[in-house]
Design a protein around this motif. Structure first.
Motif, PDB file in Angstrom:
ATOM      1  N   GLU A 121      21.580  30.086  16.802  1.00  0.00           N
ATOM      2  CA  GLU A 121      21.328  28.866  16.055  1.00  0.00           C
ATOM      3  C   GLU A 121      21.616  27.685  16.966  1.00  0.00           C
ATOM      4  O   GLU A 121      22.168  27.850  18.061  1.00  0.00           O
ATOM      5  CB  GLU A 121      22.192  28.796  14.800  1.00  0.00           C
ATOM      6  N   TYR A 122      21.248  26.495  16.514  1.00  0.00           N
ATOM      7  CA  TYR A 122      21.517  25.285  17.287  1.00  0.00           C
ATOM      8  C   TYR A 122      22.722  24.561  16.697  1.00  0.00           C
ATOM      9  O   TYR A 122      22.963  24.601  15.489  1.00  0.00           O
ATOM     10  CB  TYR A 122      20.279  24.387  17.316  1.00  0.00           C
ATOM     11  N   ASP A 123      23.471  23.925  17.580  1.00  0.00           N
ATOM     12  CA  ASP A 123      24.714  23.296  17.152  1.00  0.00           C
ATOM     13  C   ASP A 123      24.492  22.195  16.138  1.00  0.00           C
ATOM     14  O   ASP A 123      25.304  21.988  15.234  1.00  0.00           O
ATOM     15  CB  ASP A 123      25.482  22.762  18.368  1.00  0.00           C
ATOM     16  N   ASN A 124      23.353  21.503  16.246  1.00  0.00           N
ATOM     17  CA  ASN A 124      23.154  20.339  15.399  1.00  0.00           C
ATOM     18  C   ASN A 124      21.670  19.996  15.374  1.00  0.00           C
ATOM     19  O   ASN A 124      21.125  19.541  16.371  1.00  0.00           O
ATOM     20  CB  ASN A 124      23.957  19.154  15.946  1.00  0.00           C
ATOM     21  N   LEU A 125      21.022  20.216  14.261  1.00  0.00           N
ATOM     22  CA  LEU A 125      19.591  19.919  14.160  1.00  0.00           C
ATOM     23  C   LEU A 125      19.390  18.449  13.828  1.00  0.00           C
ATOM     24  O   LEU A 125      19.024  18.065  12.707  1.00  0.00           O
ATOM     25  CB  LEU A 125      18.935  20.814  13.112  1.00  0.00           C
ATOM     26  N   THR A 126      19.619  17.621  14.832  1.00  0.00           N
ATOM     27  CA  THR A 126      19.362  16.187  14.718  1.00  0.00           C
ATOM     28  C   THR A 126      18.531  15.753  15.914  1.00  0.00           C
ATOM     29  O   THR A 126      18.595  16.352  16.986  1.00  0.00           O
ATOM     30  CB  THR A 126      20.663  15.362  14.685  1.00  0.00           C
ATOM     31  N   LEU A 127      17.740  14.693  15.713  1.00  0.00           N
ATOM     32  CA  LEU A 127      16.931  14.140  16.790  1.00  0.00           C
ATOM     33  C   LEU A 127      17.029  12.628  16.717  1.00  0.00           C
ATOM     34  O   LEU A 127      16.906  12.044  15.635  1.00  0.00           O
ATOM     35  CB  LEU A 127      15.475  14.595  16.649  1.00  0.00           C
ATOM     36  N   PHE A 128      17.283  12.000  17.864  1.00  0.00           N
ATOM     37  CA  PHE A 128      17.516  10.550  17.923  1.00  0.00           C
ATOM     38  C   PHE A 128      18.623  10.134  16.955  1.00  0.00           C
ATOM     39  O   PHE A 128      18.573   9.075  16.343  1.00  0.00           O
ATOM     40  CB  PHE A 128      16.225   9.776  17.633  1.00  0.00           C
ATOM     41  N   GLY A 129      19.617  11.020  16.833  1.00  0.00           N
ATOM     42  CA  GLY A 129      20.766  10.728  15.983  1.00  0.00           C
ATOM     43  C   GLY A 129      20.497  10.856  14.499  1.00  0.00           C
ATOM     44  O   GLY A 129      21.362  10.511  13.680  1.00  0.00           O
ATOM     45  N   MET A 130      19.319  11.356  14.129  1.00  0.00           N
ATOM     46  CA  MET A 130      18.954  11.447  12.714  1.00  0.00           C
ATOM     47  C   MET A 130      18.986  12.892  12.235  1.00  0.00           C
ATOM     48  O   MET A 130      18.291  13.744  12.800  1.00  0.00           O
ATOM     49  CB  MET A 130      17.553  10.862  12.494  1.00  0.00           C
ATOM     50  N   PRO A 131      19.752  13.201  11.186  1.00  0.00           N
ATOM     51  CA  PRO A 131      19.665  14.523  10.563  1.00  0.00           C
ATOM     52  C   PRO A 131      18.325  14.677   9.863  1.00  0.00           C
ATOM     53  O   PRO A 131      17.563  13.709   9.698  1.00  0.00           O
ATOM     54  CB  PRO A 131      20.831  14.519   9.569  1.00  0.00           C
ATOM     55  N   ILE A 132      18.029  15.874   9.416  1.00  0.00           N
ATOM     56  CA  ILE A 132      16.696  16.199   8.907  1.00  0.00           C
ATOM     57  C   ILE A 132      16.229  15.262   7.781  1.00  0.00           C
ATOM     58  O   ILE A 132      15.114  14.728   7.851  1.00  0.00           O
ATOM     59  CB  ILE A 132      16.628  17.677   8.456  1.00  0.00           C
ATOM     60  N   PRO A 133      17.004  14.998   6.739  1.00  0.00           N
ATOM     61  CA  PRO A 133      16.504  14.102   5.677  1.00  0.00           C
ATOM     62  C   PRO A 133      16.169  12.703   6.195  1.00  0.00           C
ATOM     63  O   PRO A 133      15.131  12.132   5.842  1.00  0.00           O
ATOM     64  CB  PRO A 133      17.660  14.070   4.660  1.00  0.00           C
ATOM     65  N   LYS A 134      17.040  12.165   7.032  1.00  0.00           N
ATOM     66  CA  LYS A 134      16.805  10.829   7.566  1.00  0.00           C
ATOM     67  C   LYS A 134      15.622  10.829   8.525  1.00  0.00           C
ATOM     68  O   LYS A 134      14.812   9.879   8.532  1.00  0.00           O
ATOM     69  CB  LYS A 134      18.063  10.321   8.272  1.00  0.00           C
ATOM     70  N   LEU A 135      15.491  11.877   9.329  1.00  0.00           N
ATOM     71  CA  LEU A 135      14.365  11.987  10.250  1.00  0.00           C
ATOM     72  C   LEU A 135      13.048  12.048   9.483  1.00  0.00           C
ATOM     73  O   LEU A 135      12.058  11.414   9.866  1.00  0.00           O
ATOM     74  CB  LEU A 135      14.524  13.228  11.131  1.00  0.00           C
ATOM     75  N   ASN A 136      13.031  12.787   8.391  1.00  0.00           N
ATOM     76  CA  ASN A 136      11.815  12.895   7.594  1.00  0.00           C
ATOM     77  C   ASN A 136      11.394  11.539   7.036  1.00  0.00           C
ATOM     78  O   ASN A 136      10.210  11.183   7.053  1.00  0.00           O
ATOM     79  CB  ASN A 136      12.022  13.890   6.461  1.00  0.00           C
TER      80      ASN A 136
END
Length: 758
Positions: A415-430
């Motif tokens: 698994e990955y340590d933290n599924l965030t991109l550009f500091g955004m978790p999945i709900p915020k990224l969406n």
């Protein structure tokens, strides 16, 4: 997964009851008591089933391992966690360095012999590292183009598998069974490669020992790979090489090296565009997709750019690598996929590509779009060479279908340590991805041939006679297909390249009638196609595609066909140079070929429906192939089912993804089967054996397909013969067989009448 076991004084259960062999759980429950993994150690004195040592959660400080027993046991987590490269501690960096250093040593590989058409000496691939890297390209386990898949739906599953293959190669190093690849987040701005990847020498942070960094480069195994006339002058054995400056300049929006005089942003860096790098912006565009096929097609763009930019190494004194059709490049780089996997940066780079797929999977789950409700072409096809005798890795061999790689936690235990991109978790990224459509946007929509593309550059034009060079806008493609026209082009889904952010620097807006023109190309002109303009209005999902028709004097034509994204709300219009809208439309493919029964339309827009195919012709140019265009909406999972008539003759849809019929179909003796397809990029041939069918051998690949239908056996021959037993049918065009375009036909009197039965 649950196993019934007996708790011993020190240890837990036989992990072989789980899907991933010989792995420790990060957290597990035994008899209702929770334990957390501590370390691996010598547990032989306790007769435990593995080397995993745990602490009891409510009584830390006392070590436990476990024997076979009757207590209920549940592995709640996995130990294999892929972390961000920047978060590795000294011990993890040390272990990664030492594991790779050892895996590169000769004699460290003890699996099945590795050999291919470019090198059949298995002794050259007797290190764990070289054995694993060989699965991608050189020495050609699957033929001249290697085994790697690019430009197709199974690109991501295939590379998820090779990441496991490579990671396990490092884990085979004694004492480093716990090593896990980090991911380097190259979507962020960077001024140089991370020290672990880019420094020739590296100080081990745990021992302070100065090392020849094993991640810096690798020596190509075996004798010299390339030989021939100028510029090779005999041979080029050697190390892998990189051009990090080209990669940094590209991702910082720097202009093309050859076009700086026309560049409005000379020597500027990220301050010009403070939010996202070029690579980061391309990844975000891909993640906006809400169907897998579109996401996969788009996510290959930043992947391709990284490979090619890092691989621009001139082979001769003339600096023409990546600039001209005959530009000579040093071969052993990330640009050449036959050798790319031998560069150690490949491992860490592609772990980030896999991370991006994991992000997309999490986004789809958040969007309530299940795997089963989406289309994943050819995911039931076994992926070579993971399913072959070359593979000694049980984890990848037992999960060699694309569908078996989707749940990576269950199938491979990481698994990955933290599924965030550009500091955004999945709900915020969406939510962020949705808001990107709050402004008018303009894209260049490319139709790319099925071949390697070092670089195509393009200009922005408004009006059509006023063209300017764009800052560092280019399209590339990584592909193993060495073939050229006519079979090199296939009816492809449009690849998007957004230009919105650059428009203000030219005093333009996205809603203007902007067209794009090719400025330079490294591939033949007759397969370098002008991109269409795609406008998306703020707050809308609808896309307006514009084709700017010109007369026959235009040097670069539009592609002969393309597909729009499945499920999209799209329309197309045809704008002439005088500003009027006009196009000749034909009712069918035959009419288009014969230039007959045309209808001249002056509609502002023509809506593209999911069930229709559209045939257009430039009204101000001669009616010939380069002035014709076929458009349809992509729907790769729509398969015409097998239907038999009263006499037992059948019809079936013939497409790349034939996974529905992986067990074969039944036909009665004396009958025939008609294969139906629309696109002129397929054909039908029969191979002699199950081995040829499985390995896609025993036939000659063709460069030019034909349009369906096709009846087999042909009407001038007898129908299916029971004495033959099984017919092995494949598509001989390009790599279609490897992608899953094949079917077994079993001949017997006892065939079911139900059209959906196999």
């Amino acid at each position: 997964m649950i196993c019934n076991l007996l708790l011993f004084v020190a240890l837990l259960f036989d992990y072989r009851c789980l899907s991933v062999a010989s792995e420790c759980c990060s957290r597990k429950s035994v008899g209702g008591i929770d334990y957390t993994f501590l370390e691996e150690g010598n547990t032989n004195d306790f007769h435990c089933l593995d080397s995993c040592i745990y602490w009891q959660d409510d009584a830390p400080g006392q070590n436990f391992c476990f024997k076979q027993g009757a207590l209920e046991t549940e592995c709640k987590d996995v130990k294999r966690v892929r972390k961000n490269l920047v978060s590795l501690n000294h011990s993890e960096i040390h272990d990664l360095l030492q594991a790779l250093k050892y895996a590169k040593k000769e004699g460290t590989y003890s699996g099945a012999p590795i050999y291919g058409i470019q090198n059949n000496n298995s002794n050259d691939f007797n290190s764990s590292y070289n054995a694993a890297t060989s699965f991608h390209g050189y020495p050609g386990l699957c033929g001249s183009g290697g085994c790697c898949i690019h430009g197709y739906s199974t690109f991501l599953p295939w590379h998820r598998l090779i990441m496991m293959q490579l990671e396990d190669a490092l884990r085979s190093s004694p004492g480093y069974q716990h090593v896990t690849f980090p991911y380097w987040d190259w979507t962020q701005y960077f001024d140089k490669l991370p020290p672990l990847l880019g420094n020739h020498s590296f100080t081990d942070p745990l021992t302070n020992e100065d090392l020849d960094n094993p991640f810096y480069h690798s020596w190509l195994p075996g004798p010299p790979v390339l030989s021939g006339p100028y510029p090779y002058n005999g041979s080029y054995p050697g190390y892998t090489k990189r051009n990090p400056i080209a990669l940094v300049n590209y991702t910082h929006h720097h202009c093309f090296e050859t076009r700086e005089k026309d560049c409005p942003f000379p020597n500027k860096t990220k301050e010009s565009f403070p939010l996202y790098s070029v690579l980061g912006d391309l990844v975000l565009t891909a993640l906006e997709s809400t169907d897998y096929e579109s996401f996969e097609a788009q996510i290959e763009t930043p992947h391709n750019q990284f490979h090619n930019q890092l691989g621009y190494i001139n082979l001769t004194s003339t600096p023409n690598c990546g600039k001209t059709k005959n530009g000579y490049c040093y071969p052993y780089t990330m640009q050449d996929i036959f050798f790319a996997s031998f560069d150690p940066i490949f491992m860490i780079f592609h772990t980030m590509v896999d991370f991006q797929w994991a992000i997309f999977e999490a986004l789809q789950e958040h969007r309530n779009i299940s795997y089963g409700s989406d289309c994943h072409p050819s995911f039931e096809q076994e992926l070579a060479p993971f399913n072959t005798h070359f593979n000694s890795n049980n984890a990848t061999k037992s999960h060699s279908r694309g569908s078996e790689t989707v749940d990576y936690k269950k199938s491979f235990g990481y698994e990955y340590d933290n599924l965030t991109l550009f500091g955004m978790p999945i709900p915020k990224l969406n939510e962020f991805l949705k808001k990107r459509n709050n402004t008018d946007r303009l894209f260049a929509g490319f139709s790319l041939p099925n071949m390697p593309i070092a670089k195509i550059t393009f200009d922005i034009c408004f009006p059509s006679s006023n063209c300017s060079g764009l800052p560092n806008l280019q399209i590339t493609k990584v592909n193993g297909n060495p073939m050229e026209l006519p079979g090199v082009y296939k009816n492809s889904i449009l690849v998007y390249y957004e230009v919105t952010k650059y428009l203000p620097h030219f005093g333009l807006t996205a809603d203007q009638d902007i067209m794009f023109k090719i400025a330079s190309t490294t591939i033949p002109k007759n397969v370098t196609f002008t991109p269409v303009s795609i406008f998306r209005k703020a707050g809308k999902e609808k896309e307006k595609i514009t084709v700017h028709w010109r007369d026959d004097s235009e040097e670069y034509k539009y592609a002969p066909s393309f597909k729009v994204r499945q499920g999209s709300t799209s329309s197309i219009r045809f704008l002439l140079e005088n500003g009027t809208v006009s196009v000749n439309q034909y009712l069918g493919y035959q009419d288009l070929q014969l230039c007959q029964n045309k209808i001249t339309l002056n509609d502002p827009e023509i809506k593209i429906n999911s069930k229709d195919e559209y045939f257009f012709q430039n009204p101000v140019a001669d009616c010939k192939r380069e002035n014709q265009l076929t458009v349809r909406m992509s729907n790769p999972c729509k398969l015409e089912p097998l239907v038999r008539d009263e006499a037992g003759n059948g019809t079936i849809g013939w497409q790349v993804d034939m996974g529905r019929y992986q067990k074969g179909i039944c036909m009665k003796p004396g009958t025939r089967l008609t294969f139906n397809w629309d696109e002129p990029y397929h054909n039908v041939t029969n191979v002699e054996s199950m081995a040829d069918f499985t390995n896609c051998e025993g036939f000659k690949k063709i460069k030019e397909g034909r349009k369906g239908p096709y009846t087999f056996p042909p009407i001038d021959q007898d129908g299916f013969q029971e004495s033959v037993g099984v017919y092995y049918i494949v598509c001989p065009f390009g790599d279609h067989c490897f992608w899953g375009m094949k079917i077994k036909i079993i001949v017997t009197e006892n065939c079911p009448q139900n059209s959906s039965s196999n």
